[in-house]
Design a protein around this motif. Structure first.
Motif, mmCIF file in Angstrom:
data_model
loop_
_atom_site.group_PDB
_atom_site.id
_atom_site.type_symbol
_atom_site.label_atom_id
_atom_site.label_comp_id
_atom_site.label_asym_id
_atom_site.label_seq_id
_atom_site.Cartn_x
_atom_site.Cartn_y
_atom_site.Cartn_z
ATOM 1 N N UNK A 7 48.916 46.479 44.683
ATOM 2 C CA UNK A 7 48.570 45.761 43.639
ATOM 3 C C UNK A 7 47.451 44.467 44.112
ATOM 4 N N UNK A 8 48.023 43.713 45.014
ATOM 5 C CA UNK A 8 47.686 42.623 45.600
ATOM 6 C C UNK A 8 46.154 43.075 46.050
ATOM 7 N N UNK A 9 46.251 44.008 46.800
ATOM 8 C CA UNK A 9 44.830 44.616 47.394
ATOM 9 C C UNK A 9 43.639 44.868 46.300
ATOM 10 N N UNK A 10 44.234 45.669 45.364
ATOM 11 C CA UNK A 10 43.355 46.146 44.311
ATOM 12 C C UNK A 10 42.888 44.840 43.623
ATOM 13 N N UNK A 11 43.670 43.799 43.463
ATOM 14 C CA UNK A 11 43.275 42.579 42.649
ATOM 15 C C UNK A 11 42.611 41.834 43.393
ATOM 16 N N UNK A 16 35.959 41.795 34.439
ATOM 17 C CA UNK A 16 37.023 41.786 33.256
ATOM 18 C C UNK A 16 38.331 42.201 34.239
ATOM 19 N N UNK A 17 38.203 43.025 34.948
ATOM 20 C CA UNK A 17 39.681 43.199 35.981
ATOM 21 C C UNK A 17 39.985 42.073 36.771
ATOM 22 N N UNK A 30 43.698 37.859 37.785
ATOM 23 C CA UNK A 30 43.969 36.238 38.041
ATOM 24 C C UNK A 30 44.977 35.629 36.967
ATOM 25 N N UNK A 31 44.928 36.392 35.838
ATOM 26 C CA UNK A 31 46.033 35.674 34.778
ATOM 27 C C UNK A 31 47.384 36.341 34.857
ATOM 28 N N UNK A 32 47.543 37.422 35.635
ATOM 29 C CA UNK A 32 49.021 37.747 35.500
ATOM 30 C C UNK A 32 49.471 38.312 36.861
ATOM 31 N N UNK A 89 48.798 32.987 46.734
ATOM 32 C CA UNK A 89 48.640 34.012 45.567
ATOM 33 C C UNK A 89 48.290 33.281 44.153
ATOM 34 N N UNK A 90 47.407 33.893 43.488
ATOM 35 C CA UNK A 90 47.025 33.203 42.088
ATOM 36 C C UNK A 90 47.137 34.435 41.236
ATOM 37 N N UNK A 91 48.057 34.532 40.278
ATOM 38 C CA UNK A 91 48.228 35.874 39.641
ATOM 39 C C UNK A 91 48.636 37.137 40.647
ATOM 40 N N UNK A 92 47.657 37.942 40.561
ATOM 41 C CA UNK A 92 47.992 39.135 41.617
ATOM 42 C C UNK A 92 47.176 38.932 42.669
#
Length: 267
Positions: A45-49, A192-193, A198-200, A212-215
């Motif tokens: 998930x971190x990689x995608x974010x 938007x992604x 960044x928000x969660x 890390x900042x968000x994901x």
């Protein structure tokens, strides 16, 4: 050592942004999975974010440097661009709580299907003459496809170019124009992604990551962009001249290379 690897990979993402319209997504995901292995199951998930942040910056910079006559081909595509963004938003929300193995194997299947399709169907390695006329009459990516493309691309962190480039290519466009048009489409998906990521950090344990900042792993993103942005600016000012068929073959070869990397790094 990992910092140097990220800068070098950043250079590669800058190159693929300009030459193939990727924005860096499917190049960065396998590398960030490896670099952020300390995050455990959250690494996918971190990689995608993190990939989404890198892609949106690369794509915006590349789009800003694209000649206006090329961008004029996007006239009348506002519904597509909006749906790409909505799909990207939904895909990012889903990725925040998705199992790591689902993202990983979804990424693998996505690349494999695209590679096989490019090799098996006519119109990619060499554009079909019949498609060329159609490509001049209408934009090759239907507006209705924006939602699924945006959702899948944001969920897997690939920006959508692995879907849009083959569609544009089969409309008869040369690879140089196809790659240039893929960048603004990638930006519409990734922006938007990226905001969602960044928000969660919902469903993502990022405590093992210092930046890390968000994901999003901001440290990894900064190093990737440090390598990528100078390459994007330089190559947009002086675009490389590549034979069209070799250009298309290089796209498929890079897909196979990244697919191999993801299979080696099986969770």
């Amino acid at each position: 050592m990992s910092a140097l690897v990220l800068v070098v990979v950043g250079v590669l993402t800058g190159l693929t942004t300009v030459v193939f319209g990727f924005g860096g997504g499917f190049v960065t995901v396998p590398v960030i999975v490896w670099v952020d292995a300390a995050a455990g199951p959250a690494a996918a998930t971190v990689a995608v974010a993190t990939s989404s942040l890198v892609m949106v910056v690369n794509a915006v910079v590349a789009t800003a440097a694209t000649p206006r006559p090329v961008l004029r081909r996007l006239r009348g595509t506002a519904p597509l661009l909006v749906l790409l963004g909505i799909g990207g938003l939904g895909g990012a929300v889903a990725a925040c709580s998705a199992p790591a193995r689902l993202i990983h194997w979804g990424f693998v299947v996505y690349l494999a299907v695209t590679g096989v399709d490019g090799l098996a169907r006519p119109g990619f390695l060499r554009p079909a003459p019949a498609a060329a006329a159609a490509g001049r009459r209408a934009f090759a990516v239907p507006a209705a496809s924006g939602l699924p493309i945006g959702a899948v691309a944001a969920f897997l962190g690939v920006g959508g170019s692995v879907m849009t480039v083959p569609l544009l290519r089969r409309s008869g466009l040369p690879m140089g124009v196809t790659a240039a048009l893929a960048n603004p489409l990638t930006a519409c998906v990734s922006a938007p992604a990226c905001a969602v990521f960044l928000a969660t950090a919902q469903g993502t344990d990022t405590r093992a990551l210092m930046s890390a900042f968000g994901s999003v792993d901001l440290g990894a993103a900064a190093l990737l962009l440090l390598g990528a942005l100078p390459v994007v600016v330089l190559l947009r000012r002086r675009p490389p001249r590549i034979a069209d068929r070799l250009h298309a073959g290089g796209y498929l070869a890079l897909l196979c290379l990244v697919l191999t990397a993801m299979l080696v790094r099986t969770p």
